[in-house]
Enzyme design. Structure first.
Site, PDB file in Angstrom:
ATOM      1  CG  ASP A  33      -0.459  -0.028   2.075  1.00  0.00           C
ATOM      2  OD1 ASP A  33       1.199  -0.202   2.916  1.00  0.00           O
ATOM      3  OD2 ASP A  33      -1.042  -0.220   3.628  1.00  0.00           O
ATOM      4  N   GLY A 115      -2.114  -5.966  19.096  1.00  0.00           N
ATOM      5  CA  GLY A 115      -0.828  -6.794  18.919  1.00  0.00           C
ATOM      6  C   GLY A 115      -0.832  -7.489  17.584  1.00  0.00           C
ATOM      7  CB  SER A 119      -6.571  -3.169  10.716  1.00  0.00           C
ATOM      8  OG  SER A 119      -5.296  -3.437   9.969  1.00  0.00           O
ATOM      9  CB  SER A 120      -6.549  -3.196  17.316  1.00  0.00           C
ATOM     10  OG  SER A 120      -4.894  -3.362  17.474  1.00  0.00           O
ATOM     11  CB  SER A 121      -3.417   1.563  15.195  1.00  0.00           C
ATOM     12  OG  SER A 121      -3.456   0.814  13.633  1.00  0.00           O
ATOM     13  CG  ASP A 165      -3.652  -1.363   8.438  1.00  0.00           C
ATOM     14  OD1 ASP A 165      -3.933  -2.838   7.666  1.00  0.00           O
ATOM     15  OD2 ASP A 165      -3.025  -1.234   8.871  1.00  0.00           O
TER      16      ASP A 165
END
Length: 362
Positions: A33, A115, A119-121, A165
């Site tokens: 990306d 972690g 793509s939790s962020s 993401d």
């Protein structure tokens, strides 16, 4: 022992708005990306929820039920490092667009494993912006929202991430692949290969993207593109062109170019067996040319490939730990994942703490 606050307790009643966003699993197109390349992610059933309401004391109050952490800061103050920094970035960038954002109380909860490379962020950023968009009636379409979420991570969390993401979290669902073109932001919803479904397994080794060599890899790709005289490695389609580059730029470029070719082949429509082969090739390239795999991910993907119900397996996310994804025969993904986890625990190797994360997509 502390007690996690409920939304009602945090807000003193119901929140004004409630938004959510999913994580993502990338089936093909890793580290492409930020090279203006191509990707095939799919959203996870797991998600992050963000609730919001105006604050009554002139300060921002952000609470993570997942971390049981409460952060507050003034309208002209910076949030401390951690989850609040991502959310503050969303707030500040929305303000920069001319949207008046009053001090707020915001509540976060998530069943996305941290972690693991899911793509939790990005889910946090997209859910935050969705909540703000609804609360403040901001004019922000889903692509622009994803772009703002990306900038929040780059400028406020210090991670020089690509757009995949955030685009996947903003646009994808958990039943289809989403083809993405990072340069044009063109996107297309595609079916999974016939007779196939997806499973995701956490290797048990946490991944901390900001502390990894992610930014180093990005700089290496930019250097390779300069030497090849192209704006980005997406503009190279012949693998022979990268052979004249010095190591390790040659290897980094070879991964990106070959990975783009794999995504484009898969986008054209291939059988599940061929898609699995492309995933296996992708993992080998990430391991050998891009050098972002670790022993636990290699062991886990090898165990999955040895299963007769699995078409292919690869690490997903930036690497350096986290999770792997496998394409399996329909109806067999959960059982195949459980067998792989059991073999890892019995073997006592680097992936002995592997756990099943995501059930099969229907």
């Amino acid at each position: 022992m502390t007690t996690v606050l409920s939304p009602t307790a945090f807000f003193g009643g119901p929140p004004r708005v409630h938004a959510w966003a999913p994580g993502r699993v990338n089936l093909l197109g890793e580290h492409t990306d930020y090279n203006d390349g191509f990707m095939l992610p799919i959203a996870t059933p797991q998600r992050t929820d963000v609730m919001a309401a105006p604050s009554n004391d002139g300060r921002f109050h952000l609470y993570s039920a997942t971390l049981d952490a409460h952060v507050e800061f003034g309208a002209d103050e910076a949030a401390p490092p951690g989850f609040a920094r991502y959310m503050e970035g969303c707030i500040r960038l929305l303000q920069a667009r001319g949207v008046a954002v009053p001090p707020l109380r915001m509540y976060v909860r998530s069943n996305l494993a941290l972690g693991t490379g899911l793509s939790s962020s990005a889910a946090l950023e997209v859910a935050t912006l969705r909540a703000l968009r609804t609360l403040l009636a901001a004019e922000l379409d889903d692509v622009a929202l994803a772009q703002m979420a990306q900038q929040a991570e780059i400028r406020y969390a210090g991670v020089n991430c690509g757009i995949m993401d955030q685009m996947a979290s903003s646009l994808a669902d958990s039943e289809h692949m989403l083809f993405l073109d990072a340069r044009t932001l063109a996107h297309q919803v595609l079916p999974l290969p016939p007779g196939a479904e997806v499973i995701v397994i956490d290797s048990g080794v946490p991944r901390k993207l900001a502390d990894s060599k992610y930014n180093e890899r990005r700089a290496e790709c930019e250097a390779a593109a300069r030497l090849l005289g192209v704006p980005a490695l997406r503009d190279v389609t012949d693998l022979e062109q990268v052979d004249r580059l010095p190591a390790p730029l040659k290897e980094r470029a070879r991964h990106v170019v070959s990975e783009n070719l794999r995504v484009l082949e898969a986008r054209g429509g291939v059988e599940a067996a061929r898609f699995g082969e492309l995933m296996n090739q992708s993992h080998a390239s990430l391991r050998d040319d891009y050098q972002v795999s670790i022993v636990a991910l290699d062991e886990l993907t090898a165990a999955l490939r040895a299963d007769p119900e699995v078409f292919g397996a690869r690490l997903t996310g930036a690497g350096f730990g986290g999770a792997c994804v496998a394409l399996c025969k329909s109806g067999s993904a959960r059982a195949a994942g459980e067998r792989a986890v059991r073999r890892m625990k019995e073997g006592g190797g680097a992936a002995a703490n592997a756990t099943l994360l995501i059930p099969a997509h229907g």
